[in-house]
Scaffold this motif. Sequence first.
Motif, PDB file in Angstrom:
ATOM      1  N   ALA A  44      32.594  79.670  78.582  1.00  0.00           N
ATOM      2  CA  ALA A  44      32.351  78.855  80.105  1.00  0.00           C
ATOM      3  C   ALA A  44      33.579  78.536  80.743  1.00  0.00           C
ATOM      4  N   GLY A  45      34.576  78.808  79.959  1.00  0.00           N
ATOM      5  CA  GLY A  45      36.152  78.482  80.714  1.00  0.00           C
ATOM      6  C   GLY A  45      36.830  77.480  80.148  1.00  0.00           C
ATOM      7  N   PHE A  46      36.300  76.455  78.992  1.00  0.00           N
ATOM      8  CA  PHE A  46      36.895  75.560  78.463  1.00  0.00           C
ATOM      9  C   PHE A  46      37.848  75.940  77.359  1.00  0.00           C
ATOM     10  N   LYS A  47      39.258  75.755  77.758  1.00  0.00           N
ATOM     11  CA  LYS A  47      40.247  76.178  76.774  1.00  0.00           C
ATOM     12  C   LYS A  47      40.905  75.000  75.680  1.00  0.00           C
ATOM     13  N   ASP A  48      40.477  73.674  76.236  1.00  0.00           N
ATOM     14  CA  ASP A  48      41.157  72.587  75.518  1.00  0.00           C
ATOM     15  C   ASP A  48      40.007  71.615  74.915  1.00  0.00           C
ATOM     16  N   ILE A  49      39.787  71.770  73.461  1.00  0.00           N
ATOM     17  CA  ILE A  49      38.738  71.269  72.858  1.00  0.00           C
ATOM     18  C   ILE A  49      39.065  70.343  71.973  1.00  0.00           C
ATOM     19  N   VAL A  50      38.562  68.883  71.982  1.00  0.00           N
ATOM     20  CA  VAL A  50      38.730  67.743  70.973  1.00  0.00           C
ATOM     21  C   VAL A  50      37.447  67.771  70.050  1.00  0.00           C
ATOM     22  N   ILE A  51      37.908  67.470  68.886  1.00  0.00           N
ATOM     23  CA  ILE A  51      36.755  67.602  67.775  1.00  0.00           C
ATOM     24  C   ILE A  51      37.123  66.302  66.919  1.00  0.00           C
ATOM     25  N   ASN A  52      36.029  65.436  66.743  1.00  0.00           N
ATOM     26  CA  ASN A  52      36.270  64.233  66.090  1.00  0.00           C
ATOM     27  C   ASN A  52      35.689  64.595  64.631  1.00  0.00           C
ATOM     28  N   VAL A  53      36.222  64.035  63.647  1.00  0.00           N
ATOM     29  CA  VAL A  53      35.925  64.362  62.330  1.00  0.00           C
ATOM     30  C   VAL A  53      36.077  62.888  61.572  1.00  0.00           C
ATOM     31  N   ALA A  54      34.969  63.057  60.450  1.00  0.00           N
ATOM     32  CA  ALA A  54      35.282  62.064  59.489  1.00  0.00           C
ATOM     33  C   ALA A  54      34.686  62.691  57.968  1.00  0.00           C
ATOM     34  N   TYR A  55      33.364  62.698  58.105  1.00  0.00           N
ATOM     35  CA  TYR A  55      32.885  63.224  56.581  1.00  0.00           C
ATOM     36  C   TYR A  55      33.461  64.561  56.209  1.00  0.00           C
ATOM     37  N   CYS A  56      34.108  64.857  55.285  1.00  0.00           N
ATOM     38  CA  CYS A  56      34.729  66.057  54.944  1.00  0.00           C
ATOM     39  C   CYS A  56      35.632  66.454  55.810  1.00  0.00           C
ATOM     40  N   ALA A  57      36.276  65.888  56.379  1.00  0.00           N
ATOM     41  CA  ALA A  57      37.276  66.062  57.593  1.00  0.00           C
ATOM     42  C   ALA A  57      38.290  67.076  57.236  1.00  0.00           C
ATOM     43  N   ASP A  58      38.495  66.983  55.960  1.00  0.00           N
ATOM     44  CA  ASP A  58      39.856  67.990  55.530  1.00  0.00           C
ATOM     45  C   ASP A  58      39.201  69.588  55.571  1.00  0.00           C
ATOM     46  N   LYS A  59      38.116  69.762  55.311  1.00  0.00           N
ATOM     47  CA  LYS A  59      37.196  70.971  55.357  1.00  0.00           C
ATOM     48  C   LYS A  59      37.170  71.597  56.915  1.00  0.00           C
ATOM     49  N   LEU A  60      36.816  70.647  57.774  1.00  0.00           N
ATOM     50  CA  LEU A  60      36.826  71.176  59.302  1.00  0.00           C
ATOM     51  C   LEU A  60      38.179  71.523  59.769  1.00  0.00           C
ATOM     52  N   LEU A  61      39.216  70.634  59.470  1.00  0.00           N
ATOM     53  CA  LEU A  61      40.616  70.795  59.769  1.00  0.00           C
ATOM     54  C   LEU A  61      41.187  72.355  59.074  1.00  0.00           C
ATOM     55  N   GLU A  62      40.739  72.399  57.911  1.00  0.00           N
ATOM     56  CA  GLU A  62      41.191  73.867  57.505  1.00  0.00           C
ATOM     57  C   GLU A  62      40.383  75.016  58.030  1.00  0.00           C
ATOM     58  N   TYR A  63      39.287  74.664  58.173  1.00  0.00           N
ATOM     59  CA  TYR A  63      38.438  76.014  58.811  1.00  0.00           C
ATOM     60  C   TYR A  63      38.918  76.392  60.098  1.00  0.00           C
ATOM     61  N   LEU A  64      38.704  75.445  61.330  1.00  0.00           N
ATOM     62  CA  LEU A  64      38.969  75.505  62.512  1.00  0.00           C
ATOM     63  C   LEU A  64      40.545  75.784  62.813  1.00  0.00           C
ATOM     64  N   GLY A  65      41.510  75.026  62.261  1.00  0.00           N
ATOM     65  CA  GLY A  65      42.711  75.209  62.416  1.00  0.00           C
ATOM     66  C   GLY A  65      42.986  74.657  63.718  1.00  0.00           C
ATOM     67  N   ASP A  66      43.932  75.553  64.640  1.00  0.00           N
ATOM     68  CA  ASP A  66      44.319  74.662  65.906  1.00  0.00           C
ATOM     69  C   ASP A  66      43.683  75.652  67.046  1.00  0.00           C
ATOM     70  N   GLY A  67      42.636  76.333  66.454  1.00  0.00           N
ATOM     71  CA  GLY A  67      41.878  77.043  67.673  1.00  0.00           C
ATOM     72  C   GLY A  67      42.048  78.286  68.098  1.00  0.00           C
ATOM     73  N   SER A  68      43.718  78.684  67.457  1.00  0.00           N
ATOM     74  CA  SER A  68      44.145  80.084  68.054  1.00  0.00           C
ATOM     75  C   SER A  68      43.190  81.362  67.851  1.00  0.00           C
TER      76      SER A  68
END
Length: 235
Positions: A44-68
């Motif tokens: 849809a053309g959205f290139k800047d995405i903010v994701i809030n995390v808490a539960y198992c946050a480290d797993k989301l950060l590791e899997y998704l990375g910087d979005g590149s």
Amino acid sequence: MKAMILAAGRGKRMRHLTDSMPKPLIKLWGRPLIEWQILALKKAGFKDIVINVAYCADKLLEYLGDGSKYGVRITFSIEGYTHEESLETRGGIVKALDKLVEQNRSEPFVVVSGDIVTDFPYKSLKSAAKKISEGQAKAHLVLVPNPSYHEGGDMGLEKGKITRQQKQYTYGNIAVFSPSIFKDIPSTKTPLFPWLYDFVDQGLITGEIYEGNWANVGTPEELEKFEKLPPYCYE
């Protein structure tokens, strides 16, 4: 315009699947639920995405990375690393506000849940965002017909405005917000409703009804049902 994906919760009804994994990382059609949302927003053309995390946050950060790897830029709003630290929807948006809105600017932003399954055309939200920018509303909500597990509904729609009468629709966890309604309030653990109803009662919230494919995959049984359906095309 930026978009936010809500991904801080645990998904209690999905246990045992979420005992050691955040619900947005549960796979459907070969990809984590949140990945489908990222792809839909990118389309849809959205290139800047903010994701809030808490539960198992480290797993989301590791899997998704910087979005590149998806062709987008992902910024994380870290509320903590446990379910108890999650701030719910209003609190999570307030905490992420400085990442969603550039300094001294007031563009609307899109908020979607990381665990819904839909082919809603996110690009269409840009017209609602324009009206919010022009001061015609403070938010715009996408409503869906009441699902079987929520027959009582949340709200109604009359002449394009959200109402609390005739609750024949459910909030679809897709919205556009003006940042002005979140300014100067604390980022404490707070749900979006009933707080947002104050703005509904003032006639400041517009809406639309989406009758296409949409579901909040809340149980292992629902996940299994969707696995048997053809995947929605996001790429």
